[in-house]
Design a protein around this motif. Structure first.
Motif, short mmCIF file in Angstrom:
data_model
loop_
_atom_site.label_atom_id
_atom_site.label_comp_id
_atom_site.label_asym_id
_atom_site.label_seq_id
_atom_site.Cartn_x
_atom_site.Cartn_y
_atom_site.Cartn_z
N ARG A 334 0.83 -1.20 0.00
CA ARG A 334 0.00 0.00 0.00
C ARG A 334 0.87 1.26 0.00
O ARG A 334 0.65 2.19 -0.79
CB ARG A 334 -0.93 -0.01 1.22
N GLU A 335 1.88 1.26 0.84
CA GLU A 335 2.78 2.43 0.91
C GLU A 335 3.61 2.55 -0.37
O GLU A 335 3.83 3.66 -0.87
CB GLU A 335 3.69 2.28 2.13
N LEU A 336 4.04 1.42 -0.90
CA LEU A 336 4.88 1.44 -2.09
C LEU A 336 4.11 1.92 -3.31
O LEU A 336 4.62 2.71 -4.11
CB LEU A 336 5.45 0.04 -2.35
N ASP A 337 2.88 1.46 -3.49
CA ASP A 337 2.07 1.88 -4.64
C ASP A 337 1.88 3.39 -4.66
O ASP A 337 1.92 4.03 -5.72
CB ASP A 337 0.71 1.18 -4.62
N GLU A 338 1.70 3.96 -3.50
CA GLU A 338 1.53 5.41 -3.41
C GLU A 338 2.81 6.14 -3.82
O GLU A 338 2.76 7.15 -4.55
CB GLU A 338 1.13 5.79 -1.98
N ALA A 339 3.94 5.62 -3.39
CA ALA A 339 5.22 6.27 -3.71
C ALA A 339 5.59 6.11 -5.18
O ALA A 339 6.28 6.96 -5.76
CB ALA A 339 6.33 5.69 -2.83
N LEU A 340 5.14 5.02 -5.81
CA LEU A 340 5.51 4.73 -7.19
C LEU A 340 4.67 5.49 -8.21
O LEU A 340 5.05 5.55 -9.40
CB LEU A 340 5.39 3.23 -7.47
N ALA A 341 3.55 6.04 -7.82
CA ALA A 341 2.61 6.63 -8.77
C ALA A 341 3.27 7.63 -9.73
O ALA A 341 3.13 7.50 -10.96
CB ALA A 341 1.45 7.26 -8.02
N PRO A 342 4.01 8.63 -9.26
CA PRO A 342 4.62 9.58 -10.21
C PRO A 342 5.72 8.96 -11.07
O PRO A 342 5.93 9.37 -12.22
CB PRO A 342 5.18 10.68 -9.31
N LEU A 343 6.42 7.98 -10.54
CA LEU A 343 7.49 7.33 -11.30
C LEU A 343 6.92 6.48 -12.42
O LEU A 343 7.50 6.39 -13.52
CB LEU A 343 8.36 6.49 -10.38
N ARG A 344 5.79 5.85 -12.18
CA ARG A 344 5.16 5.04 -13.21
C ARG A 344 4.74 5.90 -14.40
O ARG A 344 4.75 5.44 -15.55
CB ARG A 344 3.95 4.31 -12.64
N GLN A 345 4.38 7.15 -14.14
CA GLN A 345 4.02 8.04 -15.24
C GLN A 345 5.19 8.24 -16.19
O GLN A 345 5.03 8.26 -17.41
CB GLN A 345 3.57 9.40 -14.68
N THR A 346 6.39 8.35 -15.63
CA THR A 346 7.59 8.55 -16.45
C THR A 346 7.99 7.29 -17.20
O THR A 346 8.44 7.35 -18.35
CB THR A 346 8.76 9.01 -15.56
N GLN A 369 8.06 -4.56 -15.44
CA GLN A 369 6.68 -4.69 -15.92
C GLN A 369 5.71 -4.09 -14.91
O GLN A 369 4.72 -3.46 -15.29
CB GLN A 369 6.36 -6.16 -16.16
N GLU A 370 5.99 -4.26 -13.63
CA GLU A 370 5.13 -3.68 -12.59
C GLU A 370 5.18 -2.16 -12.60
O GLU A 370 4.27 -1.50 -12.11
CB GLU A 370 5.56 -4.21 -11.22
N LEU A 371 6.24 -1.60 -13.17
CA LEU A 371 6.36 -0.15 -13.29
C LEU A 371 5.75 0.38 -14.58
O LEU A 371 5.77 1.59 -14.82
CB LEU A 371 7.83 0.25 -13.22
N GLY A 372 5.23 -0.53 -15.42
CA GLY A 372 4.59 -0.10 -16.65
C GLY A 372 5.47 -0.18 -17.88
O GLY A 372 5.07 0.24 -18.97
N CYS A 373 6.69 -0.72 -17.74
CA CYS A 373 7.59 -0.85 -18.88
C CYS A 373 7.21 -2.05 -19.75
O CYS A 373 6.55 -2.98 -19.30
CB CYS A 373 9.03 -1.00 -18.41
N GLU A 374 7.67 -2.02 -20.99
CA GLU A 374 7.49 -3.14 -21.91
C GLU A 374 8.84 -3.84 -22.06
O GLU A 374 9.82 -3.24 -22.48
CB GLU A 374 7.01 -2.65 -23.27
N GLY A 454 13.61 -6.43 -2.32
CA GLY A 454 12.55 -6.05 -1.42
C GLY A 454 11.76 -4.84 -1.93
O GLY A 454 11.90 -4.41 -3.08
N TYR A 455 10.95 -4.28 -1.07
CA TYR A 455 10.10 -3.15 -1.46
C TYR A 455 10.91 -1.88 -1.65
O TYR A 455 10.63 -1.09 -2.55
CB TYR A 455 9.01 -2.94 -0.41
N ARG A 456 11.91 -1.70 -0.83
CA ARG A 456 12.78 -0.53 -1.01
C ARG A 456 13.49 -0.61 -2.35
O ARG A 456 13.65 0.40 -3.04
CB ARG A 456 13.80 -0.46 0.12
N GLY A 457 13.90 -1.81 -2.74
CA GLY A 457 14.57 -1.97 -4.03
C GLY A 457 13.69 -1.59 -5.20
O GLY A 457 14.15 -0.99 -6.18
N VAL A 458 12.40 -1.92 -5.13
CA VAL A 458 11.47 -1.55 -6.20
C VAL A 458 11.46 -0.04 -6.38
O VAL A 458 11.58 0.48 -7.50
CB VAL A 458 10.05 -2.05 -5.89
N PHE A 459 11.33 0.67 -5.27
CA PHE A 459 11.26 2.13 -5.35
C PHE A 459 12.56 2.72 -5.89
O PHE A 459 12.54 3.62 -6.74
CB PHE A 459 10.94 2.73 -3.97
#
Length: 501
Positions: A334-346, A369-374, A454-459
């Protein structure tokens, strides 16, 4: 398995369904792997490859309070100078006083190749023990002694009672295998035969004390897990995984990198052994299960949201901590999805190509892929049965995704990247150079000072990739001012034309 009883471990070429040369689709790769059709794949031309000695040194040179002796000509192991900074930083960040690496070379010459070099090795072992008083001495046998037949095991056995250190022979002759990851088995083989269970054994002063100590030991064991790290997993990643597992009420020990030899005395006192990367650990973890009855988990790397969730669930299940892990996953995601929102746009829609270790490329592909990349393709240093399920999972809905199996081989890489023209490339530092010279923004697929797991690594991966996409000027200018060493005709040629079998 029974391999530990032999002086020399088996080559991965023989132990696993392994491949170092492939070009095609993921679906074709997995099908061929399961049918045993990859084992005879080879190249009629090879530009460059890895030596297993280098990978072995990347493990043993991180072990504190040890000395490494390279039984070889002086040139072998010259890269160890570059490991000094990594070792110093690794020791310092873990709270200990920085020390320099200590390694010897027996400096074999033409005379030794004719008459044998065992006498030089004896002198080096005695000198290393007398001068530095290490807890363990790694003896690395390189190509030359492997060819002339020097018996490093007999030398070690003959001298063991004359020195304080545990002597650990390692057979790293590079010419004996085409799969350089055999080096990991070699190091674990030496540790299992010569170090495991022989250090750190404590004694209590009374029967009551012994009973109390045994009770405390069992309590610790029930909540302790061993994590097996590698050179590509740095301290920030260890901190993240420790944070997550301690949230489940677990204690964590790391092996083998930066683990003092004495720590192996309690290695078997754990409830579960957990591999962070199957490429490195399957040999040792199978031995621990067979010899000591220790269960292990080796399914995936905790890279990306989905893989980290599954990794934690796999650990929690045998330890009866399913409720705790579900709460942890919900809070973290939940916390990670919120932090990733602006980065996923890029990053949304960016086309990515990856290259690196077998397990890491597939797990990192899932993260992106979870970040929206192909993901448009990836290449692995080698491939074996541990990749089958993960590769299918990483390419769900894309069974025809291109995959290349190659240990370095930059001539294939530049051909593939020139055709694919990705927006972003993730690879090892050596291969990133080739991509950058094509004008492609590059990101290291691992770097010890940075977070990936981990989750920090994703961000943090998302953050670094987004910054790179916003400013790719360096690679663009590099392309304008450099050139590749290949003729234009090569880019019009099938990149897999030299793969045989």
């Amino acid at each position: 398995m029974g391999y530990i009883d032999e002086k020399v471990p088996p080559k991965r070429d023989e132990r696993l369904r392994v491949c170092h040369a492939y070009g095609g689709t993921v679906c074709g790769l997995v099908n061929d792997s399961r049918q045993g059709c990859l084992v005879n794949r080879d190249r009629s031309f090879s530009q460059t490859s890895n030596c297993q000695m280098g990978l072995a040194l990347a493990m043993i040179l991180t072990v504190p309070n040890t000395v490494t002796i390279m039984h070889a000509p002086v040139g072998c192991g010259g890269s160890s100078h570059g490991m000094d900074g990594h070792f110093r930083n690794g020791v310092s960040i873990r709270g200990e006083k920085p020390k320099s690496l200590i390694w010897f070379s027996t400096n074999l010459d033409e005379n030794d190749v004719i008459n044998g070099g065992e006498q030089k090795l004896e002198e080096a072992i005695l000198l290393a023990d007398r001068r530095h008083r290490p807890k363990a001495i790694f003896v690395v046998s390189c190509c030359a002694p492997g060819i002339i037949g020097d018996d490093i095991d007999s030398v070690a056995k003959r001298l063991q009672n004359q020195v304080m250190a545990a002597i650990i022979p390692l057979h790293c002759e590079g010419f004996k295998t085409k799969i350089s990851a055999t080096a990991y088995d070699v190091v674990y083989h030496g540790i299992a035969r010569n170090l495991l269970g022989k250090a750190g054994q404590g004694f209590t002063a009374s029967a009551a004390g012994a009973l109390r100590e045994e009770t405390q030991r069992k309590q610790r064991q029930e909540r302790t897990v061993n994590l097996f790290n590698v050179y590509s997993i740095g301290y920030p990643d260890e901190v993240e995984l420790t944070r997550l597992l301690r949230a489940l009420g677990l204690e964590v020990r790391y092996y083998p990198n930066f683990a003092d030899p004495e720590r192996y005395g309690v290695l078997t006192e754990a409830a579960l052994n957990v591999s962070i990367c199957a490429t490195h650990d399957d040999y040792f973890l199978k031995h621990l299960e067979e010899r000591y009855g220790m269960p292990y988990m080796i399914n995936t790397m905790p890279i990306g949201i989905r893989n980290t969730n599954e990794w934690l669930l796999d650990i929690a299940k045998p330890l009866q901590r399913e409720a705790e892990v579900q709460r942890l996953i919900e809070a973290e995601t939940r916390e990670l999805d919120e932090a990733l929102a602006p980065l996923r746009q890029t990053l949304r829609g960016k086309r990515v190509y990856l290259s690196g270790g077998e397990m890491r490329v597939a797990a990192t592909a899932m993260l992106l892929q979870e970040l929206g990349c192909e993901i448009i393709g990836f290449r692995a240093h080698h491939y074996d049965e541990f990749g089958d399920n993960l590769y299918l999972k990483a390419t769900e809905g894309q069974p025809q995704m291109e995959v290349n199996v190659a240990t370095t081989q930059p001539f294939e890489l530049v051909n593939l990247l020139r055709r694919a023209q990705p927006d972003l490339y993730l690879g090892h530092s050596g291969s990133n150079l080739w991509a950058a010279k094509l004008g492609i923004p590059t990101l290291p697929i691992f770097s010890a000072p940075q977070s990936y797991l981990g989750y920090r690594g994703v961000f943090e991966v998302a953050q670094r990739a987004a910054r790179l996409m916003e400013n790719p000027a360096f690679q663009r200018r590099l392309k304008e001012n450099t050139r590749q060493p290949y003729r234009e005709a090569w880019y019009d040629t099938d990149p897999y034309r030299y793969i045989t079998g």
